[in-house]
Design a protein around this motif. Structure first.
Motif, PDB file in Angstrom:
ATOM      1  N   ILE A 280     -69.230   4.187 -30.105  1.00  9.88           N
ATOM      2  CA  ILE A 280     -70.358   3.843 -29.760  1.00  9.88           C
ATOM      3  C   ILE A 280     -71.434   4.618 -30.611  1.00  9.88           C
ATOM      4  CG2 ILE A 280     -72.061   4.115 -27.882  1.00  9.88           C
ATOM      5  CD1 ILE A 280     -69.764   3.683 -26.010  1.00  9.88           C
ATOM      6  N   VAL A 281     -72.531   3.757 -31.305  1.00  8.90           N
ATOM      7  CA  VAL A 281     -73.342   4.306 -32.402  1.00  8.90           C
ATOM      8  C   VAL A 281     -74.624   4.278 -31.971  1.00  8.90           C
ATOM      9  CG1 VAL A 281     -73.802   3.847 -34.817  1.00  8.90           C
ATOM     10  CG2 VAL A 281     -71.459   3.210 -33.828  1.00  8.90           C
ATOM     11  N   ASP A 282     -75.458   5.223 -32.790  1.00 13.32           N
ATOM     12  CA  ASP A 282     -76.732   5.023 -32.589  1.00 13.32           C
ATOM     13  C   ASP A 282     -77.205   5.003 -34.080  1.00 13.32           C
ATOM     14  OD1 ASP A 282     -79.461   5.092 -31.173  1.00 13.32           O
ATOM     15  OD2 ASP A 282     -79.871   6.490 -32.808  1.00 13.32           O
ATOM     16  N   ASP A 283     -78.028   3.955 -34.485  1.00 15.95           N
ATOM     17  CA  ASP A 283     -78.443   3.845 -35.890  1.00 15.95           C
ATOM     18  C   ASP A 283     -80.029   3.671 -36.070  1.00 15.95           C
ATOM     19  OD1 ASP A 283     -78.687   3.174 -38.437  1.00 15.95           O
ATOM     20  OD2 ASP A 283     -77.501   1.296 -38.629  1.00 15.95           O
ATOM     21  N   PRO A 284     -80.743   4.712 -36.210  1.00 13.95           N
ATOM     22  CA  PRO A 284     -82.132   4.456 -36.372  1.00 13.95           C
ATOM     23  C   PRO A 284     -82.688   3.753 -37.619  1.00 13.95           C
ATOM     24  CG  PRO A 284     -81.489   6.706 -36.825  1.00 13.95           C
ATOM     25  CD  PRO A 284     -80.224   6.045 -36.683  1.00 13.95           C
ATOM     26  N   HIS A 285     -81.745   3.705 -38.717  1.00 14.49           N
ATOM     27  CA  HIS A 285     -82.341   2.983 -39.775  1.00 14.49           C
ATOM     28  C   HIS A 285     -81.542   1.677 -39.983  1.00 14.49           C
ATOM     29  CE1 HIS A 285     -82.351   7.331 -41.615  1.00 14.49           C
ATOM     30  NE2 HIS A 285     -83.482   7.094 -40.908  1.00 14.49           N
ATOM     31  N   ARG A 286     -81.230   1.096 -38.882  1.00 15.61           N
ATOM     32  CA  ARG A 286     -80.716  -0.352 -38.954  1.00 15.61           C
ATOM     33  C   ARG A 286     -81.827  -1.423 -39.414  1.00 15.61           C
ATOM     34  NH1 ARG A 286     -80.295  -5.193 -36.028  1.00 15.61           N
ATOM     35  NH2 ARG A 286     -78.202  -6.144 -36.630  1.00 15.61           N
ATOM     36  N   LYS A 287     -81.752  -2.112 -40.485  1.00 15.31           N
ATOM     37  CA  LYS A 287     -82.607  -2.982 -41.171  1.00 15.31           C
ATOM     38  C   LYS A 287     -82.991  -4.014 -40.075  1.00 15.31           C
ATOM     39  CE  LYS A 287     -82.990  -1.546 -45.479  1.00 15.31           C
ATOM     40  NZ  LYS A 287     -83.966  -1.225 -45.907  1.00 15.31           N
ATOM     41  N   ARG A 288     -84.616  -4.024 -39.644  1.00 14.12           N
ATOM     42  CA  ARG A 288     -85.067  -4.840 -38.947  1.00 14.12           C
ATOM     43  C   ARG A 288     -84.624  -4.647 -37.293  1.00 14.12           C
ATOM     44  NH1 ARG A 288     -86.029 -10.630 -41.848  1.00 14.12           N
ATOM     45  NH2 ARG A 288     -86.619  -9.929 -43.851  1.00 14.12           N
ATOM     46  N   GLY A 289     -84.175  -3.403 -37.147  1.00 15.56           N
ATOM     47  CA  GLY A 289     -83.672  -3.105 -35.931  1.00 15.56           C
ATOM     48  C   GLY A 289     -84.856  -3.004 -35.100  1.00 15.56           C
ATOM     49  N   LEU A 290     -84.882  -3.153 -33.419  1.00 13.85           N
ATOM     50  CA  LEU A 290     -86.094  -3.306 -32.629  1.00 13.85           C
ATOM     51  C   LEU A 290     -86.406  -1.855 -32.459  1.00 13.85           C
ATOM     52  CD1 LEU A 290     -84.929  -5.907 -30.076  1.00 13.85           C
ATOM     53  CD2 LEU A 290     -86.693  -6.149 -31.789  1.00 13.85           C
ATOM     54  N   ARG A 291     -85.813  -0.850 -32.747  1.00 11.57           N
ATOM     55  CA  ARG A 291     -86.090   0.495 -32.479  1.00 11.57           C
ATOM     56  C   ARG A 291     -85.958   1.393 -33.617  1.00 11.57           C
ATOM     57  NH1 ARG A 291     -83.271   1.706 -26.389  1.00 11.57           N
ATOM     58  NH2 ARG A 291     -84.300  -0.149 -25.356  1.00 11.57           N
ATOM     59  N   SER A 292     -86.084   0.650 -34.862  1.00  9.66           N
ATOM     60  CA  SER A 292     -85.589   1.425 -36.100  1.00  9.66           C
ATOM     61  C   SER A 292     -86.994   2.314 -36.360  1.00  9.66           C
ATOM     62  CB  SER A 292     -85.324   0.772 -37.192  1.00  9.66           C
ATOM     63  OG  SER A 292     -84.205   0.000 -37.056  1.00  9.66           O
ATOM     64  N   LYS A 293     -86.723   3.721 -36.936  1.00  9.48           N
ATOM     65  CA  LYS A 293     -87.733   4.408 -37.341  1.00  9.48           C
ATOM     66  C   LYS A 293     -87.266   5.394 -38.394  1.00  9.48           C
ATOM     67  CE  LYS A 293     -87.317   7.332 -33.348  1.00  9.48           C
ATOM     68  NZ  LYS A 293     -88.155   7.945 -32.051  1.00  9.48           N
ATOM     69  N   PRO A 294     -88.035   5.678 -39.520  1.00  9.71           N
ATOM     70  CA  PRO A 294     -87.642   6.533 -40.550  1.00  9.71           C
ATOM     71  C   PRO A 294     -87.382   7.888 -40.459  1.00  9.71           C
ATOM     72  CG  PRO A 294     -89.997   5.939 -40.686  1.00  9.71           C
ATOM     73  CD  PRO A 294     -89.509   5.147 -39.612  1.00  9.71           C
ATOM     74  N   ILE A 295     -88.070   8.548 -39.375  1.00 12.73           N
ATOM     75  CA  ILE A 295     -87.800   9.835 -38.856  1.00 12.73           C
ATOM     76  C   ILE A 295     -87.949   9.981 -37.569  1.00 12.73           C
ATOM     77  CG2 ILE A 295     -88.437  10.794 -41.193  1.00 12.73           C
ATOM     78  CD1 ILE A 295     -91.242  11.547 -39.656  1.00 12.73           C
ATOM     79  N   ASP A 296     -87.497  11.033 -36.905  1.00 12.75           N
ATOM     80  CA  ASP A 296     -87.853  11.140 -35.502  1.00 12.75           C
ATOM     81  C   ASP A 296     -89.201  11.637 -35.245  1.00 12.75           C
ATOM     82  OD1 ASP A 296     -87.766  13.773 -35.490  1.00 12.75           O
ATOM     83  OD2 ASP A 296     -86.307  14.120 -33.933  1.00 12.75           O
ATOM     84  N   GLY A 297     -89.477  11.683 -33.802  1.00 11.60           N
ATOM     85  CA  GLY A 297     -90.770  12.262 -33.402  1.00 11.60           C
ATOM     86  C   GLY A 297     -91.166  13.403 -33.771  1.00 11.60           C
ATOM     87  N   GLU A 298     -90.334  14.195 -34.223  1.00  6.08           N
ATOM     88  CA  GLU A 298     -90.693  15.696 -34.400  1.00  6.08           C
ATOM     89  C   GLU A 298     -90.746  15.643 -35.962  1.00  6.08           C
ATOM     90  OE1 GLU A 298     -89.362  18.538 -30.789  1.00  6.08           O
ATOM     91  OE2 GLU A 298     -87.732  17.257 -32.042  1.00  6.08           O
ATOM     92  N   GLY A 299     -90.394  14.672 -36.696  1.00  4.51           N
ATOM     93  CA  GLY A 299     -90.440  14.954 -38.454  1.00  4.51           C
ATOM     94  C   GLY A 299     -89.109  14.860 -38.796  1.00  4.51           C
ATOM     95  N   LEU A 300     -88.157  15.243 -38.138  1.00  2.45           N
ATOM     96  CA  LEU A 300     -86.625  15.596 -38.511  1.00  2.45           C
ATOM     97  C   LEU A 300     -86.084  14.419 -39.077  1.00  2.45           C
ATOM     98  CD1 LEU A 300     -87.345  17.941 -36.851  1.00  2.45           C
ATOM     99  CD2 LEU A 300     -84.954  18.151 -36.267  1.00  2.45           C
ATOM    100  N   ALA A 301     -85.246  14.622 -40.004  1.00  2.00           N
ATOM    101  CA  ALA A 301     -84.315  13.333 -40.704  1.00  2.00           C
ATOM    102  C   ALA A 301     -83.620  12.662 -39.435  1.00  2.00           C
ATOM    103  CB  ALA A 301     -83.523  13.796 -41.765  1.00  2.00           C
ATOM    104  N   ASN A 302     -83.374  11.531 -39.472  1.00  2.00           N
ATOM    105  CA  ASN A 302     -82.397  10.908 -38.485  1.00  2.00           C
ATOM    106  C   ASN A 302     -81.632  10.294 -39.194  1.00  2.00           C
ATOM    107  OD1 ASN A 302     -84.194   9.042 -39.377  1.00  2.00           O
ATOM    108  ND2 ASN A 302     -85.013   8.414 -37.292  1.00  2.00           N
TER     109      ASN A 302
END
Length: 449
Positions: A280-302
């Motif tokens: 089971i995976v979480d992928d914040p950088h999935r291209k065109r993902g509905l919840r993708s984002k370049p960094i998290d809400g505190e400015g940390l790398a995801n």
């Protein structure tokens, strides 16, 4: 100067004002949104709405005291008052030994392109066309007798965040959607069903005719449901409802639940909680993902992360605060609104596909339950006890046979996870996704024997 830069400059000024009035640290986030939505029923438009708005939130810290204030009024006087109010609140609230901004050396230095913004903006006529095609296709299905309507929408959000720790970043996201909700049958024997599509890019949407036709066919297929006796049988969760199981998992491994000790998985780190073939995976950088984002809400790398690998629980979902509480490092999963502190949340969360097709999963089932709808929220996050109303289709001799309704599925999520088999039909239609799954050992409560 770009709009992003203007927003960043505005936030920077506010953070500096907060520091000038006594804040030891501060950050500010701004969200500007534009949306267009259309709903119609029986071929006639009912609502056509366009909204534009902006909201700004300021968090200030004085020692270990934290306060958050938000406002949609961005006039200078209003923002000055917002800063003063935040400072005044931070002086009197209780201390929180775990709150705080990221250290400068924790901040992301790279910002991946997640392709989360489609520059195409559909106009009113386009949305009307999408909804009309969807509803017309649905109403043309034999057996459809009425419509609850069709909807189409588009939205764009510009997000900017600045912190006194050196954080400064802005990005834009967008999305489109089409849906149809349809009725079949007559009188008290009517049944309802729906279908929809959501995507970052309009070109990735399922075509409206398919949405409508599928909604109509699903509604007709549910006509004349039967009742079944209470029994233990294998259960197949369709893709429409299987993602809900991942929702229960993400809640159970969320750092907030773990730090409070209110999760049925609180002592399961490093242990087998699923079968050995499940990841089971979480992928914040999935291209065109509905919840993708370049960094998290505190400015940390995801980054892409396996929370369950070969069935073993690998990590909690953490932001900085919950990581500090647990003596761990943040996993880069902070989510942030304008009116609240950061908290842990998943992005594109999914279960990897298995090897068997859905048909293969049910081929050996003499009698079983294929679930297409779940009702109610009878899940205890502390114990894992699970009891939900359900409807769908009865399986006989490996095939879907007839519709059933007014059933209840009962079990415990610990056992359900361990006895779960995924199919090969994973699709990325939602923020949280899972393939069709098979569950063993559950009780289906229906009519008394």
């Amino acid at each position: 100067m770009s709009q992003h830069q203007k927003n960043l400059d505005l936030l920077s000024d506010i953070v500096k004002k907060a520091q000038g009035l006594g804040a030891d640290a501060a950050d500010a986030v701004m969200v500007e949104g534009t949306s267009l939505s259309l709903s119609q029923r029986l071929g006639k438009p009912e609502n056509l709405e366009r909204s534009e708005g902006q909201d700004l939130g300021l968090r200030v810290l004085i020692g270990q005291r934290q306060a958050i204030v938000s406002s949609s009024d961005l006039k200078t006087d209003a923002l000055n008052e917002l800063v003063e109010r935040a400072i005044a609140m931070a002086r009197v609230v209780p201390e929180d030994t775990f709150c705080g901004l990221a250290d400068p050396d924790q901040l992301a230095t790279e910002f991946p392109d997640v392709d989360g913004y489609d520059p195409y903006e559909p106009d009113e006529q386009t949305l009307i066309s999408w909804a009309t095609k969807a509803e017309d296709a649905a109403r043309s299905v034999d057996g459809v007798t009425n419509s609850e309507g069709a909807e189409a929408g588009w939205g764009r959000h510009d997000v900017a965040i600045v912190g006194s720790n050196g954080l400064s970043h802005a990005y834009t996201s967008s999305g489109c959607s089409i849906s149809a909700s349809i009725l079949a049958g007559e009188g008290t024997a009517m049944e309802r069903d729906y279908d929809y599509s959501t995507a970052v890019y309009a070109s990735d949407l399922t075509d409206p005719e398919t949405i409508g036709r599928t909604a109509g066919e699903k509604a007709v297929a549910r006509l004349n449901p039967r009742k079944v006796a209470t029994q233990k049988v294998p259960i197949i969760y369709s893709r429409r409802v299987s993602a809900g199981l991942l929702g229960h998992l993400s809640g159970a491994i969320n750092g907030s639940s773990i730090s409070r000790g209110t999760s049925f998985l609180k002592d399961k780190m490093g242990e087998q909680i699923f079968a050995s073939n499940i990841t089971i995976v979480d992928d914040p950088h999935r291209k065109r993902g509905l919840r993708s984002k370049p960094i998290d809400g505190e400015g940390l790398a995801n980054k892409k992360r396996n929370f369950v690998e070969d069935g073993v629980l690998q990590s909690w979902i953490l932001d900085l605060r919950t990581a500090r509480q647990l003596g761990l490092e943040s996993t880069g999963h902070a989510a942030r609104g304008t009116g609240s502190a950061p908290s842990p949340s998943t992005t594109n969360f999914y279960m990897e596909a298995g090897e068997l097709s859905p048909e293969d999963l049910m081929a050996d089932i003499k009698e079983g339950f294929y679930v297409t709808e779940l009702i109610g929220m009878g899940v205890n996050g502390v114990t894992g006890d699970y009891s939900r109303g359900a409807a769908g289709f009865w399986i006989e001799n490996g095939k879907i046979s007839y519709p059933v309704s007014e059933l209840t599925i009962a079990g415990n999520l610990k056992d359900m996870f361990l006895n779960l088999t995924p199919a090969s039909d994973l699709e990325f239609r939602y923020g949280t996704n899972a393939p069709t799954v098979r569950l063993e050992g559950l009780t289906v409560a229906g009519q008394s024997a």
